[in-house]
Each structure stands twice: as structure tokens, then as C-alpha cells.
Design a protein around this motif. Structure first.
Motif, PDB file in Angstrom:
ATOM      1  N   LEU A  19      78.913  66.357 -11.003  1.00  0.00           N
ATOM      2  CA  LEU A  19      78.797  65.061 -11.682  1.00  0.00           C
ATOM      3  C   LEU A  19      78.128  64.037 -10.770  1.00  0.00           C
ATOM      4  N   ARG A  20      78.556  64.027  -9.505  1.00  0.00           N
ATOM      5  CA  ARG A  20      77.977  63.057  -8.568  1.00  0.00           C
ATOM      6  C   ARG A  20      76.479  63.312  -8.380  1.00  0.00           C
ATOM      7  N   ALA A  21      76.088  64.568  -8.268  1.00  0.00           N
ATOM      8  CA  ALA A  21      74.667  64.901  -8.082  1.00  0.00           C
ATOM      9  C   ALA A  21      73.864  64.511  -9.319  1.00  0.00           C
ATOM     10  N   TYR A  36      68.762  75.374 -10.430  1.00  0.00           N
ATOM     11  CA  TYR A  36      68.091  75.581  -9.146  1.00  0.00           C
ATOM     12  C   TYR A  36      68.016  74.267  -8.358  1.00  0.00           C
ATOM     13  N   GLU A  37      67.564  73.194  -9.062  1.00  0.00           N
ATOM     14  CA  GLU A  37      67.442  71.907  -8.380  1.00  0.00           C
ATOM     15  C   GLU A  37      68.808  71.393  -7.914  1.00  0.00           C
ATOM     16  N   LEU A  38      69.809  71.491  -8.807  1.00  0.00           N
ATOM     17  CA  LEU A  38      71.165  71.073  -8.420  1.00  0.00           C
ATOM     18  C   LEU A  38      71.654  71.866  -7.216  1.00  0.00           C
ATOM     19  N   SER A  69      71.646  63.319 -18.922  1.00  0.00           N
ATOM     20  CA  SER A  69      72.610  62.376 -19.511  1.00  0.00           C
ATOM     21  C   SER A  69      73.635  63.112 -20.367  1.00  0.00           C
ATOM     22  N   PHE A  70      73.192  64.173 -21.047  1.00  0.00           N
ATOM     23  CA  PHE A  70      74.109  64.963 -21.863  1.00  0.00           C
ATOM     24  C   PHE A  70      75.142  65.680 -20.987  1.00  0.00           C
ATOM     25  N   LEU A  71      74.665  66.294 -19.910  1.00  0.00           N
ATOM     26  CA  LEU A  71      75.579  67.035 -19.035  1.00  0.00           C
ATOM     27  C   LEU A  71      76.568  66.091 -18.344  1.00  0.00           C
ATOM     28  N   ILE A  72      76.080  64.913 -17.976  1.00  0.00           N
ATOM     29  CA  ILE A  72      76.995  63.903 -17.396  1.00  0.00           C
ATOM     30  C   ILE A  72      78.113  63.580 -18.377  1.00  0.00           C
ATOM     31  N   GLU A  73      77.734  63.332 -19.636  1.00  0.00           N
ATOM     32  CA  GLU A  73      78.753  62.996 -20.640  1.00  0.00           C
ATOM     33  C   GLU A  73      79.734  64.148 -20.845  1.00  0.00           C
ATOM     34  N   GLN A  77      83.725  64.104 -20.023  1.00  0.00           N
ATOM     35  CA  GLN A  77      84.728  64.446 -21.035  1.00  0.00           C
ATOM     36  C   GLN A  77      85.677  65.533 -20.530  1.00  0.00           C
ATOM     37  N   ILE A  78      85.107  66.565 -19.927  1.00  0.00           N
ATOM     38  CA  ILE A  78      85.931  67.668 -19.408  1.00  0.00           C
ATOM     39  C   ILE A  78      86.920  67.147 -18.366  1.00  0.00           C
ATOM     40  N   LEU A  79      86.449  66.249 -17.505  1.00  0.00           N
ATOM     41  CA  LEU A  79      87.294  65.735 -16.420  1.00  0.00           C
ATOM     42  C   LEU A  79      88.153  64.558 -16.865  1.00  0.00           C
ATOM     43  N   LYS A  80      88.141  64.240 -18.146  1.00  0.00           N
ATOM     44  CA  LYS A  80      88.943  63.131 -18.707  1.00  0.00           C
ATOM     45  C   LYS A  80      88.583  61.790 -18.082  1.00  0.00           C
TER      46      LYS A  80
END
Lengths: 209, 209
Positions: A19-21, A36-38, A69-73, A77-80
Motif C-alpha cells: 500500500l505504501r509503495a 515487477y515494478e513493485l 488507484s483501484f489497487l490502493i482502494e 478495504q482489505i486492511l479496514k
């Protein structure tokens, strides 16, 4: 494909890192990334990242990578983390003060609603907009705000007694800076921050020269 | 029986935890312990503890447990803690100051020989017997003391530049409080302390109520 077994705790522990990355990439106005980039950024293999994320859903399109932006959201959500959490800090020494002064908590959805100490010399003094309260007021504040998360920055000798108070008042997650192991019921999580142990972990690999 | 393959890093990371628990038992004047007792204290299974220690030798006698002082000495040797290490701290904000004031480093064999900041307002001020020095003096101090271990407590934006200086001067182990991933050569170890990530790890398990 979502896997059936609950994700291992070590995988959960990596999600905040991802999430931070992703947030850093987003702040650089990037819109799409790849495992790969992550992985390059984080020193984690791209296969590991794909495997970790596959526990929670299918977030990337084949060949086009992840929409940041989708993966961040999704991760929030997963991490509450879609709503804010209230947190207390117990212990107003150097570490407790550093915690209250650290903007990162607020920036990431955690509001410190109280800092406590048993030292009458400290009680009543202001830190970053909060006033240090007496430990005796801890139950009232925990109940008032329905606090579920606490950070302990007391000396080791005081940490278990404080932990018992926190647990009795409904705290379910404790981040402890006290260099001692805490005893808690099975439904309470504890994470330890111990810089000495972190250094000792690395000295194993060092050579005297 | 000592196993042939190098011990996994996750095992190395648990050795300082075992060491701390053994030191606590020793401080209570206890002489003998068992993997069961250690496991109870640490919330780790006794089988895991025995397996972890078996990577390094055969420390317990069948049925009589571990001699605490002997196991402490063995772990200190394995972790290269028989001699003291010198350490620098870069960043003299709240975290850097908390680190310099923390007695645990000295008590466990780490001597902080310098704290550095680039803020001229901070440079020259004393903290716990040290004087904050300008970042520019970092290479000279690293070379003079042959420093191999550093703690970074700068803002995220400054951390990579400081890391490059540290690495160029021979630092091989970095404990970073800066909320960013650092890029280092393969022979340099980095451990991160990130309380926000630790909280986010635990919120996964929390229920809103």
C-alpha cells in the motif's frame, strides 16, 4: 481466483508495504504499475507479490498490470482502512512524545485521541495539541472513544499492567515499544517494535574488520 | 546435530527474541529453562524454538532443558554480540532524540557515537551527552570509528541520500525509521521500523463495532 484458506499472517504484514509503495507511485502521478515494478521498489520478487495479492482477488489484468488507484482502494478495504481509527498512546517519555508528534498516523487514518502517563510531573503538559493525562483516566477515555488500538511506550516493568487495563476496556490491537513480551487473550493482537532486536538481527550478518 | 543449509533469515530474526527472554529469566536468577517455558513466555511453540536452535548446535541436554547462562553466551556469539558495536543516528527530530536517549542500546552492546542533522538550528545542541553534528561531518565520523551500523531517522525524502553516504563509507547494516524503501547494494542489510504499517497489519483483524 481467490484461494480458500485464510491468508497467512506474513502476507497480511506485507499488504501495508504494498500500500505504501502504491501510494508513493500515485503521489508521483503514475496510474499503472506491475508486480515487477513493485517488486523492484520493494526488494520482493514479482511472483511473491502476485501470489500475495491472489489471496484477496484478481486485481491485475493480464499483460496490463495493476491500476494503482483501484489497487490502493482494494488494499485499504482489505486492511479496514476506509474509515479512520482512534488510538491512544500510553507512556509520555521520549518514544511516546515522538509518536504523538509523528504526522504519519494522522496521514494514514489513525487519530491519537489521548496520551497517558503516571508521572505527575508529566501529567497536564501539552504535546502536539494533546494534554498528557493520568493513567487513571485511561478506562474512561477508552470507553468514551470505543478505542480498539493502543500503543504502549512505557518502561518494560509497567507494560503488562497497562496491557491488562487496555484489554479489559476492549482494546484488540497493541503496538508495544516496551522491551518485554506481553500476555494477552487470544483475540488480542500485539506487534512489537524493538530496535535493539532489529540491530541484533543484522549483526549476525556483519563481519568484524 | 547442526543442519547444513544456512539458517533462514526469519530464524535469525527470532534469536534476539530468545536472547531477550533468556536474559529476563537470568535477571530473575533462574538457571535452567525449557523450550516449553520459553515458548509459553514468547507465544511461540516449543517445537519451533527447538527447531530454530538446532540450526546452530545442540544446546539442551535431553530431559534437563537449557542452561540459561550457557545459551545466552551461545546466542551472543552467534549474533556477534560478544564485543560492542558503534552506531550512528542520522536525523535529530523526535525519533532521533528518542533513540539517543534510549538506554537499551548501551545496555545491549551498542554505543551511539554520533547524531547528525542538516538543520543548523539543531546542530551544536546536546542530547544525552552527544552534540548534534552537521550531516557534512558524517563521512569523517564513519571513517574514524569504522562504523558499520547506522539508524536513519530523517524524513523520507532525505533518507536515500543519507543511505548513499552511509554505504559509501562502509556501513553494512541500516535500521530505518524513514517511511520509504531504501536502495542498497546486496551486501548491505536494511531493517525498517514503520509503526503505521504495524498498525495497518493489525487493523486487518479488527472488527468495527
Amino acid at each position: 481466483m481467490v484461494s480458500k484458506s485464510p491468508p497467512p499472517d506474513i502476507v497480511i504484514g506485507r499488504l501495508p508495504i504494498y500500500l505504501r509503495a502504491l501510494e508513493a507511485l500515485s503521489a508521483e502521478a503514475q496510474e499503472i504499475t506491475s508486480s515487477y515494478e513493485l517488486g523492484e521498489r520493494l526488494g520482493i520478487s514479482s511472483a511473491q507479490i502476485r501470489k500475495d495479492l491472489s489471496h484477496f482477488g484478481d486485481f491485475g489484468k493480464q499483460g496490463t498490470g495493476y491500476e494503482i488507484s483501484f489497487l490502493i482502494e482494494q488494499l485499504r478495504q482489505i486492511l479496514k482502512l476506509k474509515e479512520r481509527w482512534v488510538v491512544v498512546v500510553v507512556g509520555a517519555g521520549h518514544v511516546g512524545q515522538a509518536l504523538v508528534n509523528y504526522r504519519g498516523f494522522n496521514e494514514h487514518g489513525f487519530d491519537i485521541v489521548g496520551i497517558f502517563d503516571k508521572d505527575p510531573v508529566k501529567v497536564g503538559k501539552p504535546i502536539n495539541g494533546l494534554v498528557i493525562r493520568d493513567d487513571q483516566e485511561l478506562p474512561a477515555v477508552l470507553n468514551e472513544y470505543r478505542v480498539r488500538i493502543a500503543m504502549i511506550a512505557t518502561p518494560a516493568v509497567a507494560a503488562q499492567e497497562i496491557t491488562d487495563v487496555l484489554v479489559n476496556c476492549g482494546v484488540k490491537a497493541i503496538l508495544s515499544y516496551a522491551p518485554t513480551m506481553l500476555s494477552v487473550p487470544a483475540d488480542v493482537r500485539v506487534q512489537y517494535i524493538d530496535p535493539v532486536a532489529s540491530l541484533q538481527h543484522m549483526t549476525y550478518y556483519l563481519n568484524r574488520d
